[in-house]
Design an enzyme around this catalytic site. Structure first.
Site, PDB file in Angstrom:
ATOM      1  CD  GLN A 212      14.375   5.180  -3.298  1.00 40.80           C
ATOM      2  OE1 GLN A 212      14.480   4.674  -2.184  1.00 40.80           O
ATOM      3  NE2 GLN A 212      13.516   6.142  -3.571  1.00 40.80           N
TER       4      GLN A 212
ATOM      5  CE1 TYR B 136      16.853   8.356   5.183  1.00 42.11           C
ATOM      6  CE2 TYR B 136      15.265   8.444   3.387  1.00 42.11           C
ATOM      7  CZ  TYR B 136      15.619   8.042   4.672  1.00 42.11           C
ATOM      8  OH  TYR B 136      14.735   7.319   5.432  1.00 42.11           O
TER       9      TYR B 136
ATOM     10  NE  ARG C  76       9.477   8.743  -3.930  1.00 39.13           N
ATOM     11  CZ  ARG C  76       8.781   8.303  -2.893  1.00 39.13           C
ATOM     12  NH1 ARG C  76       9.387   7.955  -1.779  1.00 39.13           N
ATOM     13  NH2 ARG C  76       7.474   8.203  -2.962  1.00 39.13           N
TER      14      ARG C  76
ATOM     15  N   GLY D  42       1.488   3.894  -2.103  1.00 43.26           N
ATOM     16  CA  GLY D  42       2.397   3.273  -1.160  1.00 43.26           C
ATOM     17  C   GLY D  42       1.754   2.237  -0.268  1.00 43.26           C
ATOM     18  NE  ARG D  43       1.592   4.331   6.014  1.00 46.16           N
ATOM     19  CZ  ARG D  43       2.094   5.553   5.851  1.00 46.16           C
ATOM     20  NH1 ARG D  43       1.657   6.307   4.852  1.00 46.16           N
ATOM     21  NH2 ARG D  43       3.032   6.025   6.656  1.00 46.16           N
TER      22      ARG D  43
END
Length: 369
Positions: free
Chosen positions: A96, A188, A235, A324-325
């Site tokens: 990424q 971002y 993304r 994810g987690r």
């Protein structure tokens, strides 16, 4: 469907389970990926696809201590150790590519200069991890401060950032990655150009929606020119208002963004759904509209269970699902999901920074039997 193979560009994925990007802050001196990181990713190689943690394309792109880069030769060598380990374990891995924009601190920037953004706007209350004592990642992330006031990029500087993305993509190929994902989400830099409340520019990169999407288009086209469209994903976070990036008309904005990416022909769009408590649900009609304007692969991530994942696949909203987690604490997550085995619970105290604890020491299901 979650456990059926899927063709992504030139890759044959053994299942539709994606390990999405998750910052873990374990890079070594010079923001070089370490042997510890190689073991972490290799442990999770049974995912259909791994997307690395955010990897800064330049020192200017760094926003947090101990995050890995992909702009020096030492970093490329470090990432090659990671990709070799993942491939040896039978996995597939994308890098990424990340530029945080304003979400940085002067102590992390070249010559202690101000971070850069689309506009000189501060996201109040948005903090970043720094390491003022230079202690390294082993102590864990504890020193969190308000990000520094940014300055707006000039048009000439925007051209340089686009070139930095392309150079990082070239480095990713050298490091042995199977492809790259452009990070355009979570507040971002690219997101700071897209979202109306983060972009107050009056030149060709601001104002109208096509202008606000111009930076996304130019970055993606530059990366595609290096690695090929079949090895590029992007993304996006349409309804996520994380870190001060808010858009006044998110559905219209992100349908337009998806159309841009469809025109470029990227391999996939990776949708980050809002995953905090009481977050707004992404309407089914919005997901259906995305499917209509974008013809490539759609990945969704955000608090998915196996049941929710199957429903998304059955409804054709998604082709792949990011967990994810659960991947933090379950290196063998696909096997656990397939068999309905219980999941290890992640230890949040070791999410950012630290040593092997809470990183590579979670047990595999076979170790519990």
């Amino acid at each position: 469907m979650l456990f059926t193979p899927y063709r992504l560009g030139n890759l044959e994925l053994p299942n539709r389970i994606v390990m999405p990007p998750m910052t873990r802050s374990r890079a070594g001196a010079g923001n070089v990926p370490t042997a510890l990181m190689a073991e972490y990713y290799a442990q999770r190689a049974s995912a259909g696809l791994i997307v690395t943690e955010g990897t800064q394309i330049s020192q200017q792109g760094q926003g947090y201590a101990w995050t890995p880069g992909i702009h020096s030769q030492e970093q490329v060598v470090g990432w090659h150790r990671v990709t070799n380990a993942v491939h040896a374990a039978g996995g597939r891995i994308f890098a990424q590519l990340w530029h945080v924009g304003r979400l940085s601190h002067v102590s992390l920037q070249p010559d202690d200069t101000a971070p850069v953004s689309s506009s000189p706007l501060i996201a109040e209350g948005v903090n970043v991890y720094i390491d003022p004592e230079g202690t390294g990642p082993e102590v864990g992330a504890s020193d969190k401060v308000q990000h520094s006031a940014p300055r707006a990029l000039s048009e000439a500087e925007i051209v340089q950032v686009v070139q930095d993305f392309a150079a990082a993509a070239r480095n990713a190929l050298e490091a042995g990655f199977d492809g790259v994902e452009v990070h355009g989400a979570n507040g971002y830099l690219i997101n700071q150009f897209i979202d109306s409340q983060a972009n107050t520019r009056t030149d060709g990169y601001g104002g109208t929606l096509p202008n606000r999407l111009r930076f996304l288009r130019e970055v993606t086209e530059a990366v595609v020119a290096v690695v090929g469209r079949e090895r590029v994903g992007v993304r996006l976070a349409p309804l996520t208002t994380l870190q001060g990036a808010v858009d006044d008309t998110p559905q219209a904005t992100y349908l337009a963004a998806a159309k841009v990416l469809d025109e470029i022909g990227v391999a996939y769009i990776h949708i980050a759904e809002a995953d905090w408590e009481d977050a707004p649900a992404m309407p089914a009609a919005f997901k259906e509209a995305l499917r209509m304007v974008y013809c490539g692969t759609l990945i969704y991530a955000g608090k998915y269970t196996a049941e929710r994942a199957e429903a998304a696949l059955d409804n054709s909203w998604a082709d792949l699902i990011g967990f994810g987690r659960p991947f933090v604490a379950n290196p063998d997550l696909p096997e656990r999901l397939r068999n309905g085995w219980p999941l290890n619970m992640p230890d949040a105290n070791h999410f950012f920074g630290g040593t092997s604890a809470g990183y590579i020491d979670y047990p595999f299901a076979a170790q519990n039997s």
